[in-house]
Write an enzyme that holds these catalytic residues in place. Sequence first.
Site, PDB file in Angstrom:
ATOM      1  N   HIS A 164      -5.475  -2.430   7.628  1.00 56.10           N
ATOM      2  CA  HIS A 164      -5.836  -3.673   8.315  1.00 56.10           C
ATOM      3  C   HIS A 164      -6.167  -3.307   9.762  1.00 56.10           C
ATOM      4  O   HIS A 164      -5.625  -2.329  10.286  1.00 56.10           O
ATOM      5  CB  HIS A 164      -4.607  -4.589   8.260  1.00 56.10           C
ATOM      6  CG  HIS A 164      -4.809  -5.971   8.781  1.00 56.10           C
ATOM      7  ND1 HIS A 164      -4.812  -6.266  10.122  1.00 56.10           N
ATOM      8  CD2 HIS A 164      -4.997  -7.147   8.136  1.00 56.10           C
ATOM      9  CE1 HIS A 164      -4.989  -7.564  10.271  1.00 56.10           C
ATOM     10  NE2 HIS A 164      -5.108  -8.131   9.093  1.00 56.10           N
ATOM     11  N   ASP A 190       3.265  -0.160   7.327  1.00 54.31           N
ATOM     12  CA  ASP A 190       2.833  -1.555   7.470  1.00 54.31           C
ATOM     13  C   ASP A 190       3.156  -2.257   6.152  1.00 54.31           C
ATOM     14  O   ASP A 190       2.454  -2.078   5.150  1.00 54.31           O
ATOM     15  CB  ASP A 190       1.323  -1.593   7.771  1.00 54.31           C
ATOM     16  CG  ASP A 190       0.756  -3.005   7.731  1.00 54.31           C
ATOM     17  OD1 ASP A 190       1.496  -3.940   7.380  1.00 54.31           O
ATOM     18  OD2 ASP A 190      -0.443  -3.166   8.044  1.00 54.31           O
ATOM     19  N   GLN A 194       2.023  -6.737   3.423  1.00 57.33           N
ATOM     20  CA  GLN A 194       1.679  -7.251   2.084  1.00 57.33           C
ATOM     21  C   GLN A 194       2.634  -6.727   1.013  1.00 57.33           C
ATOM     22  O   GLN A 194       2.336  -6.845  -0.173  1.00 57.33           O
ATOM     23  CB  GLN A 194       0.243  -6.844   1.720  1.00 57.33           C
ATOM     24  CG  GLN A 194      -0.817  -7.407   2.623  1.00 57.33           C
ATOM     25  CD  GLN A 194      -0.972  -8.917   2.508  1.00 57.33           C
ATOM     26  OE1 GLN A 194      -0.566  -9.526   1.519  1.00 57.33           O
ATOM     27  NE2 GLN A 194      -1.545  -9.528   3.522  1.00 57.33           N
ATOM     28  N   LYS A 225       4.279 -14.227   5.912  1.00 55.53           N
ATOM     29  CA  LYS A 225       3.785 -13.765   4.607  1.00 55.53           C
ATOM     30  C   LYS A 225       4.906 -13.738   3.577  1.00 55.53           C
ATOM     31  O   LYS A 225       4.686 -13.434   2.418  1.00 55.53           O
ATOM     32  CB  LYS A 225       3.170 -12.372   4.732  1.00 55.53           C
ATOM     33  CG  LYS A 225       2.110 -12.312   5.817  1.00 55.53           C
ATOM     34  CD  LYS A 225       0.880 -11.608   5.409  1.00 55.53           C
ATOM     35  CE  LYS A 225       0.029 -11.320   6.628  1.00 55.53           C
ATOM     36  NZ  LYS A 225      -1.357 -11.679   6.462  1.00 55.53           N
ATOM     37  N   CYS A 246     -10.157  -8.577   7.842  1.00 52.05           N
ATOM     38  CA  CYS A 246      -9.688  -7.667   8.899  1.00 52.05           C
ATOM     39  C   CYS A 246      -9.613  -6.230   8.394  1.00 52.05           C
ATOM     40  O   CYS A 246      -8.717  -5.468   8.768  1.00 52.05           O
ATOM     41  CB  CYS A 246      -8.329  -8.099   9.462  1.00 52.05           C
ATOM     42  SG  CYS A 246      -8.386  -9.677  10.266  1.00 52.05           S
TER      43      CYS A 246
HETATM   44  N1  PMP Z   1      -1.325  -5.570   8.009  1.00 54.79           N
HETATM   45  C1  PMP Z   1      -1.680  -6.115   6.836  1.00 54.79           C
HETATM   46  C2  PMP Z   1      -1.759  -5.249   5.617  1.00 54.79           C
HETATM   47  C3  PMP Z   1      -1.961  -7.481   6.765  1.00 54.79           C
HETATM   48  O1  PMP Z   1      -2.323  -8.022   5.602  1.00 54.79           O
HETATM   49  C4  PMP Z   1      -1.858  -8.264   7.936  1.00 54.79           C
HETATM   50  C5  PMP Z   1      -2.185  -9.752   7.899  1.00 54.79           C
HETATM   51  N2  PMP Z   1      -3.318 -10.092   7.185  1.00 54.79           N
HETATM   52  C6  PMP Z   1      -1.486  -7.642   9.127  1.00 54.79           C
HETATM   53  C7  PMP Z   1      -1.222  -6.296   9.120  1.00 54.79           C
HETATM   54  C8  PMP Z   1      -1.352  -8.411  10.390  1.00 54.79           C
HETATM   55  O2  PMP Z   1      -0.342  -9.369  10.275  1.00 54.79           O
HETATM   56  P1  PMP Z   1      -0.149 -10.506  11.372  1.00 54.79           P
HETATM   57  O3  PMP Z   1      -1.492 -11.143  11.552  1.00 54.79           O
HETATM   58  O4  PMP Z   1       0.859 -11.426  10.765  1.00 54.79           O
HETATM   59  O5  PMP Z   1       0.335  -9.847  12.604  1.00 54.79           O
END
Ligand code: PMP
Length: 419
Positions: free
Chosen positions: A136, A213, A216, A239, A377
């Site tokens: 991401h 990270d 997910q 999430k 993203c």
């Molecule tokens: N890493 C991953 C794999 C994600 O899916 C996301 C959110 N889509 C993020 C990081 C960022 O999370 P946040 O926007 O809650 O900070």
Amino acid sequence: MLNQKATLESIKRKFDVQEIRKDFPILSVKVNGKPLVYIDNAATTQKPDVVIESMKYYYTHENANIHRGLYFLSEAATQSYETSRMKVKEFINAMSASEIIFVRGTTEAINLLSSSFCKSGMIKEGDEIIISYMEHHANIVPWQLVCERNKAKLRVIPISDEGELLLEEFEPMINEKTKIVSIVHTSNSLGTINPIKEIIKIAHRHGVPVMVDAAQAIQHTKIDVQELDCDFLAFSGHKIYGPTGIGVLYGKTEYMNMLPPYQGGGDMIRTVTFEKTTFDDLPNKFEAGTPNIAGGIGLGVALKYISSFNFDDIQNHEKKLLEYATQRMLEIDGLKIIGTAKNKTAVISFVIDGLHPYDIGTIVDNDGIAIRTGHHCTQPIMQRFNVSATARASFGIYNTLEEIDIFVESLRKAIKLFR
Ligand code: PMP
């Protein structure tokens, strides 16, 4: 004060999706006169009543700033907030609650870590940081900024056409210049679940720390940081059926003690003079200013809620949804799934010949269905698979097979309209 135990639920509840749906008030909302079908859970999850109520309770019965007041409300708020930290510790099996740093979310967690790493002097000119192709943006851009600042190099583990890491290429990338591996546990756009334990083992063989990270992963699988032996791990409350604006950076004590603070301000200091400031112990050292108190409390309740189920039951349910949706969607002429890893979470990115993903999103919205469209993203993933965007359906504990049928019918309608 709310009757919040420091421990999570040990007596498990039967996994009954219709009963679960009753816990989520938003699921009875109508969209365009139709029942809401919410299948954008990778973007954010809905909140159960208990989470919403816990935050309302805090604001109506306990609202005060934490750690500072000697009066009843402040002590109550502090206790509720710190109880949540204990719940996070227990949920991910950290050694100590002081290894749990509350942040805004995964993005801030990675920014905190990369920024502190940068300031620590641990990353020098010519050093290398390893990430993967399926990160991401939150796990690309902060490290890229570090590389620009410190003249270091970002190295990227490639992936296959199925969206799996080419693990055999990983170990040869590690050398004496490698300072950290920062890697996604589960991809938000491909659904791939990475062999994270193996990756950590390989990196540790070379004495390199690993940041995971888990944005997910945390809601779909049991995460045990001691068993994984990861050095850092990040996730977002929203999430995992918790509030927005709150998340966690876990870090092993030895590293977190070594790293300098991220931000300066109140609550993170021990002494301040104009000449010099000394910093408080963990976790305060990394938590400057008034935090998201209600969010922290809500997150603790969300973790308790999810702990009321067996993770095996959650996984079985989501696996059933993934398999059924994959099979039904592949019956549609011209639909292609991007991300076909063997080990996948309940996320399906797809494109349909002749339809732009935005058109798909708009048409299904008319039927009350919420899916995501865009690059999620993960622009490098879009480039890798030669698409500008995809549509993405992602499932959670409250989704049903009937909702998948409604979704598939709506996709067929979109195709009729646009072809
Ligand atoms: N890493 C991953 C794999 C994600 O899916 C996301 C959110 N889509 C993020 C990081 C960022 O999370 P946040 O926007 O809650 O900070």
